[in-house]
Every structure is written in structure tokens, then in C-alpha cells.
Design an enzyme around this catalytic site. Structure first.
Site, short mmCIF file in Angstrom:
data_model
loop_
_atom_site.label_atom_id
_atom_site.label_comp_id
_atom_site.label_asym_id
_atom_site.label_seq_id
_atom_site.Cartn_x
_atom_site.Cartn_y
_atom_site.Cartn_z
CB ILE A 33 -29.36 7.96 -18.20
CG1 ILE A 33 -29.20 6.78 -19.16
CG2 ILE A 33 -28.92 9.27 -18.84
CD1 ILE A 33 -30.06 6.87 -20.41
CG ASN B 142 -6.64 9.77 -4.49
OD1 ASN B 142 -6.58 8.58 -4.20
ND2 ASN B 142 -7.57 10.27 -5.28
CG ASP C 278 -2.05 0.93 1.11
OD1 ASP C 278 -1.80 2.12 0.78
OD2 ASP C 278 -3.20 0.50 1.30
CE1 TYR D 45 -9.84 10.59 -9.28
CE2 TYR D 45 -11.14 11.86 -10.84
CZ TYR D 45 -10.14 10.95 -10.58
OH TYR D 45 -9.44 10.39 -11.62
CG LEU E 107 -21.84 5.35 -20.51
CD1 LEU E 107 -23.21 5.08 -19.88
CD2 LEU E 107 -21.93 6.49 -21.51
CG ASN F 273 -14.84 10.12 -19.17
OD1 ASN F 273 -14.49 11.29 -19.04
ND2 ASN F 273 -15.71 9.54 -18.40
N1 LIG Z 1 -10.37 5.43 -15.72
C1 LIG Z 1 -10.52 6.68 -16.13
O1 LIG Z 1 -11.39 7.00 -16.96
C2 LIG Z 1 -9.62 7.75 -15.59
C3 LIG Z 1 -9.79 9.08 -16.05
C4 LIG Z 1 -8.94 10.07 -15.55
C5 LIG Z 1 -7.95 9.75 -14.65
N2 LIG Z 1 -7.83 8.46 -14.22
C6 LIG Z 1 -6.78 8.14 -13.24
O2 LIG Z 1 -5.97 7.13 -13.79
C7 LIG Z 1 -5.47 6.29 -12.74
C8 LIG Z 1 -5.74 4.84 -13.08
O3 LIG Z 1 -7.13 4.67 -13.28
P1 LIG Z 1 -7.75 3.22 -13.46
O4 LIG Z 1 -9.04 3.41 -14.17
O5 LIG Z 1 -6.74 2.30 -14.00
O6 LIG Z 1 -8.06 2.87 -11.93
P2 LIG Z 1 -8.03 1.46 -11.19
O7 LIG Z 1 -8.79 1.61 -9.93
O8 LIG Z 1 -8.42 0.37 -12.12
O9 LIG Z 1 -6.47 1.28 -10.87
C9 LIG Z 1 -5.86 1.86 -9.76
C10 LIG Z 1 -4.98 0.81 -9.14
O10 LIG Z 1 -4.32 1.38 -8.01
C11 LIG Z 1 -4.40 0.47 -6.92
N3 LIG Z 1 -4.34 1.29 -5.71
C12 LIG Z 1 -5.24 2.22 -5.29
N4 LIG Z 1 -4.85 2.76 -4.13
C13 LIG Z 1 -3.66 2.20 -3.81
C14 LIG Z 1 -2.74 2.34 -2.75
N5 LIG Z 1 -2.97 3.19 -1.73
N6 LIG Z 1 -1.62 1.59 -2.73
C15 LIG Z 1 -1.37 0.72 -3.74
N7 LIG Z 1 -2.20 0.52 -4.78
C16 LIG Z 1 -3.32 1.26 -4.81
C17 LIG Z 1 -5.70 -0.28 -7.11
O11 LIG Z 1 -5.69 -1.56 -6.49
C18 LIG Z 1 -5.78 -0.39 -8.63
O12 LIG Z 1 -5.13 -1.59 -9.09
C19 LIG Z 1 -6.14 6.77 -11.46
O13 LIG Z 1 -5.22 7.59 -10.78
C20 LIG Z 1 -7.33 7.58 -11.94
O14 LIG Z 1 -7.65 8.61 -11.05
C21 LIG Z 1 -8.63 7.45 -14.68
#
Ligand SMILES: NC(=O)c1ccc[n+]([C@@H]2O[C@H](COP(=O)([O-])OP(=O)(O)OC[C@H]3O[C@@H](n4cnc5c(N)ncnc54)[C@H](O)[C@@H]3O)[C@@H](O)[C@H]2O)c1
Length: 320
Positions: free
Chosen positions: A211, A100, A59, A148, A194, A177
Site C-alpha cells: 500500500i 507515447n 510497432d 505519463y 491496485l 482507473n
Molecule cells: N488501465 C488503466 O487503468 C488506464 C487508465 C487510463 C488510461 N489508460 C490508457 O488506456 C490505454 C490502454 O490501457 P491498457 O490498460 O489496456 O494497457 P495495456 O498495456 O494492457 O495495452 C496496451 C497495448 O498496446 C501495445 N503497445 C504498446 N506500445 C506499443 C507500440 N509502440 N506499438 C504497438 N503496440 C504497442 C501493448 O503491447 C499492449 O497490448 C493506454 O493508452 C493507457 O495509457 C489506461
């Protein structure tokens, strides 16, 4: 687009078992880079991590543990994906979403202590808040309307200050997205976005699609988002790994689709209507988020190549 060989590098991927991180790990391993993944598996799953990557279940809130990981090996770059990512939940639980930032400080302190020269940060279009103009370039006013988004903005700012004081490089990537499948058949069980919500309906895990609001001032009353295929996000990261000055880039397609338009594309491709209901808008949801990606194209030589029909068809492949 110039695809560069990353094979000499050792890259530390934080959150590399998640949806976007596991796709980047896959790409890097296939380019013969040395990759170490750190993930607490709170959301991600080890089965999505490429078998050639070293996996450490840890973690990021454990300050000593993350420092030890960075001290034990020499890393060329950190890719930081790990975060809580749901806008709606962030408006209900600030303490959880503040993690975060706690994680970010631990990472930056460990990077400085161990002289790691670069970080690529997963930021988000949510830093912009409500659009003043659209599409939004990186100079668009920054005013997150959910907690967030604030944690992403504060993350960017922490990185910027640390990099100035301690002299390392960063690239913050403001994803719009993320959608579609990279070929890993990744099912995001937790996301309230979505595409995962539609997958839940298609696989019988939800009875109908919700929605969130149909009274926005958009062409059909539903929210507009810029859906970018995960492969395009991966190529954005590969380009960023080679970029030397510190900078911030939008990663999107520069096209916006309404919620109803996305649903219509799924319905067209599956040949039937999806069960759906209009429910109340979610607090903290922006009406429209569409990227202007001219800057990333100019500086990184990057641009998205997947359109909505291809994103939808790749999503459908995950459930066949
Ligand atoms: N998915 C999207 O559309 C999107 C859009 C904009 C930004 N983001 C950002 O991109 C990043 C990845 O997104 P994602 O969709 O792959 O998310 P996700 O939740 O699938 O992946 C995040 C990973 O981080 C791990 N994690 C979370 N907190 C943790 C911690 N404290 N220690 C260790 N591991 C930890 C989780 O287990 C997970 O495997 C994120 O930071 C998210 O905010 C995603």
C-alpha cells in the site's frame, strides 16, 4: 444507453491485444464490425484478440509500417490504446515514455495521408494532476504531476491541432482507473495498479500487497481512485464511435474508493484477510482522482453501471 450497430464499419485498433483494447475488439467483433488489430505484443497477448479480428504484429514507432497498414485498407475509425502506462516508471525513464508521443505523431501523419475520418484516443485522468475540486469535470485545471500524464495531455493536444488543420474528428476519453474483467480472463502481468497487484497476491505471485502511503489527507490516509469496470469503458468507446463533433470526455463512475476500501471489499468477498504492508508513497501519485461524468452522460448518453462489489467479483472470476 443507446447501443448502436457498428457492423458496416472497419475499425483499426492500435494496442488491441492489451487489457482494454482486447475487450473493445471483442465487443466490436461480436457486433460484426470488421476489426484490424495492430499491436507489438510488448504487453498484450495475441490469445486475447478475438479470432475474427485481423491481427498485425507491428510497432507504432515504425512510421512506414503504420502508414502502409493505413494505406492498404479503408478504415472508418482508429481506436488508439497503445502506450506505456505506468506513472511511477514514467518518472524514471522519460525517453521510454516519450515513445507515447512518437507513436502518436506516426499515427496522426498516417491518418492524414490516408484520410481516416476519426480517432478515439485513450487519455487518462492523470492529465488533471492534483485535484483543485472533486469530483473533477472536464473543465478542471489540467496540470499532470507525472510524465505519463504529460504524454496523455500532449497526445490530446497533438490530436486537437492535427484535427483542426487536417479536418478529421476525434474523441479523447479520459479514463479513470480501469478494473474488472470483460469475460476474457485477462491477466495484466505488467500493471502496477491496485487490482492486478491484488490478483498477484491471490494467485501467490506476490507474498503481500504493498500500500503506497497511508498519510494522505483522505478518510483513511490511502489514495482515492474512481474504479471503472472495463465493460463500462467498452460501452463508452461504442458511444464515442458514433459521436461526430470532436470532444473530450471523462469516463469514470463518479465515486471514489480508497485503497483500503478496495482491499476490504476483496477480503469480504473471499472471506479472509490479505497480507499487506504500508510502503512509501510513489512519486507522481495523486491523492485522489474522481470523475464527474455529467458531460459524457449528457453528450454520449453514456454512464457507468458497475459498482465496486461487481468490479471485485468480476476480477475474482479471472482466477477461479
Ligand atoms: N488501465 C488503466 O487503468 C488506464 C487508465 C487510463 C488510461 N489508460 C490508457 O488506456 C490505454 C490502454 O490501457 P491498457 O490498460 O489496456 O494497457 P495495456 O498495456 O494492457 O495495452 C496496451 C497495448 O498496446 C501495445 N503497445 C504498446 N506500445 C506499443 C507500440 N509502440 N506499438 C504497438 N503496440 C504497442 C501493448 O503491447 C499492449 O497490448 C493506454 O493508452 C493507457 O495509457 C489506461
Amino acid at each position: 444507453m443507446k447501443i448502436t450497430n457498428h457492423k458496416q464499419k472497419h475499425i483499426l485498433v492500435l494496442g488491441g491485444a492489451g487489457y482494454i483494447g482486447s475487450a473493445c475488439v471483442d465487443a466490436l467483433c461480436n457486433m460484426n464490425a470488421k476489426v484490424t488489430v495492430v499491436d507489438n505484443l510488448s504487453h498484450g497477448e495475441k490469445k486475447y484478440v478475438h479470432p475474427k479480428a485481423i491481427f498485425i504484429k507491428t510497432d507504432l514507432l515504425g512510421r512506414k509500417a503504420i502508414n502502409k497498414i493505413m494505406a492498404e485498407e479503408t478504415y472508418d475509425s482508429v481506436l488508439h490504446f497503445a502506450a506505456h502506462k505506468d506513472t511511477g516508471s514514467s518518472m524514471k525513464n522519460a525517453t521510454k515514455y516519450a515513445e507515447n508521443l512518437r507513436g502518436m505523431i506516426n499515427i496522426l501523419d498516417a491518418m492524414v495521408a490516408n484520410k481516416i475520418p476519426q480517432i478515439i484516443f485513450s487519455s487518462s485522468a492523470t492529465v488533471y494532476g492534483t485535484p483543485v475540486y472533486s469530483p473533477m469535470d472536464e473543465k478542471h485545471p489540467i496540470k499532470p504531476i507525472n510524465f505519463y500524464g504529460y504524454t496523455k495531455l500532449a497526445g490530446e493536444q497533438l490530436i486537437d491541432w492535427y484535427s483542426k488543420i487536417h479536418n478529421f474528428n476525434y474523441v479523447s476519453l479520459r479514463y479513470f482507473n480501469a478494473a474488472g474483467d470483460y469475460g476474457l480472463k485477462y491477466i495484466d502481468k505488467y500493471s502496477k495498479n491496485l487490482f492486478p497487484a491484488i490478483v498477484k497476491v491471490l494467485t501467490g505471485k506476490s507474498a503481500y500487497l504493498e500500500i503506497y502511503g497511508n498519510n494522505y489527507k483522505t478518510r483513511d490516509g490511502t489514495c482515492i481512485r474512481d474504479y471503472i469496470h472495463i465493460s463500462d469503458l467498452v460501452s463508452g468507446h461504442l458511444a464515442a464511435l458514433n459521436y461526430k463533433p470532436s470532444d473530450i470526455f471523462n469516463l469514470g463512475t463518479s465515486h471514489g474508493q480508497t485503497v483500503k476500501e478496495v482491499i476490504a471489499e476483496f477480503e469480504k468477498q473471499i472471506g479472509r484477510a490479505l497480507p499487506k504492508k504500508i510502503v512509501a508513497p510513489r512519486p507522481g501519485d495523486s491523492m485522489s482522482l474522481v470523475a464527474d461524468c455529467t458531460y459524457a452522460h449528457h453528450k454520449l448518453g453514456w454512464q457507468a453501471i458497475y459498482d465496486l462489489p461487481k468490479i471485485v467479483s468480476s476480477t475474482l472470476k479471472t482466477i477461479i
